[in-house]
Motif scaffolding. Sequence first.
Motif, PDB file in Angstrom:
ATOM      1  N   PHE A 148       0.846  -1.195   0.000  1.00  0.00           N
ATOM      2  CA  PHE A 148       0.000   0.000   0.000  1.00  0.00           C
ATOM      3  C   PHE A 148       0.883   1.249   0.000  1.00  0.00           C
ATOM      4  N   PRO A 149       0.564   2.224  -0.827  1.00  0.00           N
ATOM      5  CA  PRO A 149       1.334   3.474  -0.813  1.00  0.00           C
ATOM      6  C   PRO A 149       1.032   4.282   0.442  1.00  0.00           C
ATOM      7  N   THR A 200      -5.454   9.069  -8.520  1.00  0.00           N
ATOM      8  CA  THR A 200      -5.332   8.629  -7.136  1.00  0.00           C
ATOM      9  C   THR A 200      -4.649   7.267  -7.049  1.00  0.00           C
ATOM     10  N   THR A 201      -3.870   7.095  -6.010  1.00  0.00           N
ATOM     11  CA  THR A 201      -3.271   5.792  -5.702  1.00  0.00           C
ATOM     12  C   THR A 201      -3.777   5.259  -4.366  1.00  0.00           C
ATOM     13  N   GLU A 202      -4.651   6.013  -3.718  1.00  0.00           N
ATOM     14  CA  GLU A 202      -5.141   5.612  -2.402  1.00  0.00           C
ATOM     15  C   GLU A 202      -6.045   4.389  -2.534  1.00  0.00           C
ATOM     16  N   GLY A 210      -4.668  -4.747  12.394  1.00  0.00           N
ATOM     17  CA  GLY A 210      -4.948  -4.113  13.676  1.00  0.00           C
ATOM     18  C   GLY A 210      -4.364  -2.725  13.836  1.00  0.00           C
ATOM     19  N   ASP A 211      -3.886  -2.124  12.762  1.00  0.00           N
ATOM     20  CA  ASP A 211      -3.260  -0.802  12.808  1.00  0.00           C
ATOM     21  C   ASP A 211      -4.334   0.266  12.592  1.00  0.00           C
ATOM     22  N   GLU A 212      -4.557   1.104  13.602  1.00  0.00           N
ATOM     23  CA  GLU A 212      -5.609   2.118  13.531  1.00  0.00           C
ATOM     24  C   GLU A 212      -5.370   3.133  12.414  1.00  0.00           C
ATOM     25  N   HIS A 213      -4.134   3.227  11.946  1.00  0.00           N
ATOM     26  CA  HIS A 213      -3.823   4.171  10.876  1.00  0.00           C
ATOM     27  C   HIS A 213      -4.657   3.874   9.630  1.00  0.00           C
ATOM     28  N   TYR A 214      -4.910   2.600   9.361  1.00  0.00           N
ATOM     29  CA  TYR A 214      -5.716   2.249   8.186  1.00  0.00           C
ATOM     30  C   TYR A 214      -7.168   2.694   8.373  1.00  0.00           C
TER      31      TYR A 214
END
Length: 519
Positions: free
Chosen positions: A315-316, A359-361, A375-379
Amino acid sequence: MKQCFEHYRTLRKEMDAWLDQSRRMDPPSRHGGGEDEANYSLAWFPHYLITGNDGVREHFEHLRDMLAGWVERDCLHGYEPEAEAHHGTEPFLLFLPRYLGLFPKDEKANALLQDAAEHIGNWVEDIPEWFDWERNRFYGYYIGTRTVGRDDGYDAEIAEHFRFVHIALAAHRMTGQDRYLDWALQYGKRRAEMIVAIPDGPLPIAWDANGQPRFGKQATGQQKKAAQAGHHVPGDSLIGVEVLLASGVICALGDLFKASGDAVFHQAARRIAEPMVNELLDPYSDPGAAAISHFRRQFSDSSLDEAIRAQIARFPDLQEGELAMVFPQARRRDWPGVGKRNDMTYWGIWNGDGSVTPTTEPSTAALTLAYQVMGDEHYAERALKQAADKLMMARRVLRGGREHADMGGAVCSTAAGHGRNWGIGPVTGCYGPLLLGTREVKSKVTPTVEVKHANGERGVPNQILPLVIHSGTDVDGVMFYNGGDSDISFSWRFEDNGWQVLTVEAGAVANCGVTGVMA
């Protein structure tokens, strides 16, 4: 959690604002409540579960009444007299079963669903037969209550016939009548076996009258028309999966698996989910990512997780800059893959000189899957930000989409996807799944976590952000973050467990498992 909370709060406000805007500005379509009109409202189902906004209920009742009026005016015994499996099913496929999931005692809505569903197995006298019980298949593609076309050119089994499985399962959920489940299991098993029988590789877009698979190059013009070929790129190896996603087949297979335990439904679902792993970096692959999430939870299957993690590692970083919304002059499909349509909205980053960088998101559904697996809240933060930003832009410049919920360039398609996405878009791809662990069960938007205000009213308090916690393939807890300036008390429960009262201090996070607050 603070940034995640801010994006959630913005999204929640945007959803409320869109509801108010739509009720004032989006009149009934030319169908007067029929066809796919009510399906433009799909994003408000998780919103109602999250907020308890009574305006949602009021608007849903209005849409129900409009649908009932169309059925009375234009239908024969509860269904269109002349229709085909793609459009004829739409009025009873998405909005209506979900509405009954929220309001199961609504007799008017229940009658609408049953009047349509009871034709599936030829259970109504003086109506042409739809289903050939001897061959365990439908008679054709054109299916109505006055006319059932038996044209040899359309005598094929396509993904759209699974839509009747959804309707039957919803009718079983509402009535408890075994005939609906028995039929769905019988027909669904045959279709699942047909999928599993295809050698590894691309799936067909149809099966002919003799049960032989027909791929894109082999299919007749009529078979391609029935499979909605206008929304496909010729030669795309994922067309066979795309048509199944567009009819929610993986959800139907999950329901049938839960009802029977038959491994063939699991095997067929994997044939849909597995090729979607390599599509996770595609910004428009919303339904593919959501299908993987559903596959992991509904079948308790983590066998794809290693491959999923490998894609997540690619993922970018968050693409910096202001979003731009782009619509080409011509309607056409140029890009292969799933989640695309010939009138879709394109997204990019505005460069300030009139140019736009694509977009690359990853999609919000892909970011939600990444949170579920890693489990990473950043995502979760990225997903909620993207949903809020896109909905804000769409609400500012696009029409609501009530006149044609399947269209690709409306507020509703920004929120819940276009007609090839089975209700999965930037908002629905993350809003309910992240906050309440929602999933589709027999066409009901089913939350894993429910929340009530201290006074007993449905909904999450404005200053609380719930974020479900995953262990393996399932939800086993929830975090509650208080983004407000004061302590607050509310009640919550995990699935059908008892309600628990919880107080969260301002700025604090409470981690709760199935049985209560965790140390």
